[in-house]
Each structure stands twice: as structure tokens, then as C-alpha cells.
Design an enzyme around this catalytic site. Sequence first.
Site, PDB file in Angstrom:
ATOM      1  N   LEU A   1       1.778   0.064 -15.386  1.00  0.00           N
ATOM      2  CA  LEU A   1       1.386   1.003 -14.701  1.00  0.00           C
ATOM      3  C   LEU A   1       2.530   1.632 -14.440  1.00  0.00           C
ATOM      4  O   LEU A   1       3.545   1.152 -14.130  1.00  0.00           O
ATOM      5  CB  LEU A   1       0.926   0.389 -13.193  1.00  0.00           C
ATOM      6  CG  LEU A   1       0.569   1.477 -12.285  1.00  0.00           C
ATOM      7  CD1 LEU A   1      -0.622   0.894 -11.415  1.00  0.00           C
ATOM      8  CD2 LEU A   1       1.693   1.370 -11.041  1.00  0.00           C
ATOM      9  N   ALA A   2       2.586   3.238 -14.677  1.00  0.00           N
ATOM     10  CA  ALA A   2       3.876   3.948 -14.296  1.00  0.00           C
ATOM     11  C   ALA A   2       3.523   4.888 -13.044  1.00  0.00           C
ATOM     12  O   ALA A   2       3.038   5.811 -13.101  1.00  0.00           O
ATOM     13  CB  ALA A   2       3.602   4.884 -15.554  1.00  0.00           C
TER      14      ALA A   2
ATOM     15  N   GLU B   1      -1.454  -5.652  -5.443  1.00  0.00           N
ATOM     16  CA  GLU B   1      -0.362  -6.051  -6.249  1.00  0.00           C
ATOM     17  C   GLU B   1       0.308  -7.108  -5.340  1.00  0.00           C
ATOM     18  O   GLU B   1       0.887  -8.081  -5.822  1.00  0.00           O
ATOM     19  CB  GLU B   1       0.502  -4.985  -6.590  1.00  0.00           C
ATOM     20  CG  GLU B   1       1.731  -5.362  -7.232  1.00  0.00           C
ATOM     21  CD  GLU B   1       2.647  -4.038  -7.398  1.00  0.00           C
ATOM     22  OE1 GLU B   1       3.961  -4.143  -7.906  1.00  0.00           O
ATOM     23  OE2 GLU B   1       2.015  -2.997  -7.238  1.00  0.00           O
TER      24      GLU B   1
END
Length: 384
Positions: A123-124, A242
Site C-alpha cells: 500500500l503506497a 490496520e
Amino acid sequence: MPSELSPEEQDLALAARRFVQREVAPLSDRMDREDYFPRDLFRKLGEQGFLGPTVPERFGGLGLSYRAQAVILEEIARESPALALSVGAHSNLAVDNLARNGNDAQREEFLPPLVRGEKIAALALTEPNAGSDAVSLRTRAERRGDHYLLNGSKQFITNGPVADTLLVYAKTRPSEGAHGISVLLVSREMEGFTVSRSLDKMGMRGSPTGELAFQDVRVPLDRRVGEENHGIGILMGGLNVERAVLAAIPVGILGACLERSLQYAREREQFGEKIGRFELIQEKIANIYMDLEASRRMLYGALESVATDPRRLRESASALTFASEASTRAALQAIQIHGGYGYMRDLPLERLARDAKLLEIGAGTSEIRRLIIARELLGAGFGR
């Protein structure tokens, strides 16, 4: 095994623990010393189902809960927090994100090879000038007919140097600020995508972290995840999940510190006695145990919270903040219990201390998480 786990979760934890002892333990020291990423290990993790626990079965996953994902991460982190971080970035930040927010065509194309470990995901989000202030990102995606033209850079991206598939956050309507963000699926082979450099870290070595660049990358419209300019919901929901799931990593570190400290205190003799008979050693062991039990309960509470009400942020922010700080304390106390041996690289304790520190920084720093907790408790009118 924690008594809170269901029989199915206990079986999963036991399978993960056996896998870790067989496949991860022999590599954990090399990963740290050489900053070595064991790509073949990802395929083995995929064969066991450990990379897609929350992915629906029709896309190759196990169709289980976030608790199952946390159980796997905790067991990996007991031996290698670095591998757990890469697995978490792959299976939660990217794969679970896509499973929740992608359309059926995207999920059918991308999820099976990611769940099998044939491809690696990242994930960027973070950028050189957009860390804690994530929504101030400068990467742009300009719509040009049937595609977007993506330009910008990303920094501190876990799995970035090795990722085949990336979920990239970019501004598609910059004038709208946070409400002009979209999410794009970018493949490594796309022209204009480059890994600027791999970063050399204090800890979590073996989990590759990099700087990424996007120069006129053509991303087809059908690679957009979710609605255009509605990426803020995906972003915030993803961060909340997350934090809850990744809190399992410091719990794993705490478990490893307790196990090693108990073993050493029972065996090591000084002044004619086992050091476990010394009250100051007993105090350290008791503190590690209390932090472990509290962290695990906060972890399970946060996992239940994000599953039932993903808009509540304080449980996940609290779990990761408390557990990460506790794991740093525990690693340092475990070193103290082991004395000079603990300070040597022959034991993994100094590695656990270095690894633990990152968990106070990633997914929003401890300071930012405390703001989230306090502002949610105080209510409307106390944010910025």
C-alpha cells in the site's frame, strides 16, 4: 494458546507456530543481518493460507475474521517481527483492502495470485511531505480519456521494493483536499514506475522498505478502486483496521520476551541461586506478563470494534499504542534480565528491541494516535 481463542483459532495458531518454527526460525537471523527478504517464504505462506485469511473463499482465501489474521501475525512476530510486518502489509493493508473495496473483476484478477504468494502487494500512501498528515499527499492522477496519468513519489513503503501490485493513493481533484483522493491499482511492470531506492533501517530488517516514483504512469480507469474522489473513506477505514490488526505484532514480541526471560531466569545462576529467585528479576517478569495480557485483551477488543463499527477509532488506536510501547519496554527489560548475554547479537533480544520501536512510529505515530483517542472521547468541537 490464549484461552480467548476459539477451537478453530487455536488450531490456526498451532499450525502457524509449527510453520514458523520449521520455516521462519532458520531464516530470522539472516534476514536481520543481511537485510534479506525471503521471497520463496511468501509462496510457502500462501500455500498454508496465511496470506489471505480474511479473503472470501471464492477468491482463494480462508474467509475468516480479523482475529484469525491477528493470530497468524502474532505467531510470526514471536520469531520475526520483520516478516510479520511484510505479511501484514501484504495481507491486511493491501489484500484485505482490495477484497473489501475492489469490484468483482479486480478481485478475480488480482486476489488469487496475491493470496497464493505468487505476487507481493504493498500500500503506497506515505510521501516525503505527507506522513502523519496523510491527506496532504501531492501525488497526482490526472484523468485522460480511458486512463489516469499518475505522477508523484512515495516514501517509507513497506514491501515497496519487491511489490508486484500496489494500491496507490493519489489526488484526482487536488482543489478538494481530502475529498479529492482516489485509489489506483498499479502493477510493477507499468512504464514510468520505478523504485527510487531501498532504505536501510534500524530495525525490521528483512522487511523491505523503499521510495517509489511514478512518472507519467498510465493507469486504466478500470484499475481505480472505489469511486473517483472518494478514497478518503477507504484510506481512513483502512488505517483503522490496520492499527487493530498490526497490534498483533507487538503482542508477538511481548510473548517472545516473556518466554525467553522465564527460561533464562529458571536456568541462570548467580551467587549460588537461580536468578528467578531474585525479587527484582521477578518484578521485571511480572511487568512483561501484565503488559502482554493487557495488550492481548486490547488487541481482541480492537478487532471486535473494527468488525462491528469501523467508524470507531479509539480502540484500534489504543491497542496499537499501548502494545507497541509495551513491547519496546519488554524487549529492553528482557535484555536487562539476560545481562551481558542479552546485549549480544547471538540472542534475538536486541533485534526485538530494534524491531519494536518502529511500531511506535508506523500506522500513525504514538502521538497522533493519542490525539485520535482524546478527540473521539471529547467529541465534536475538539478536533482540528
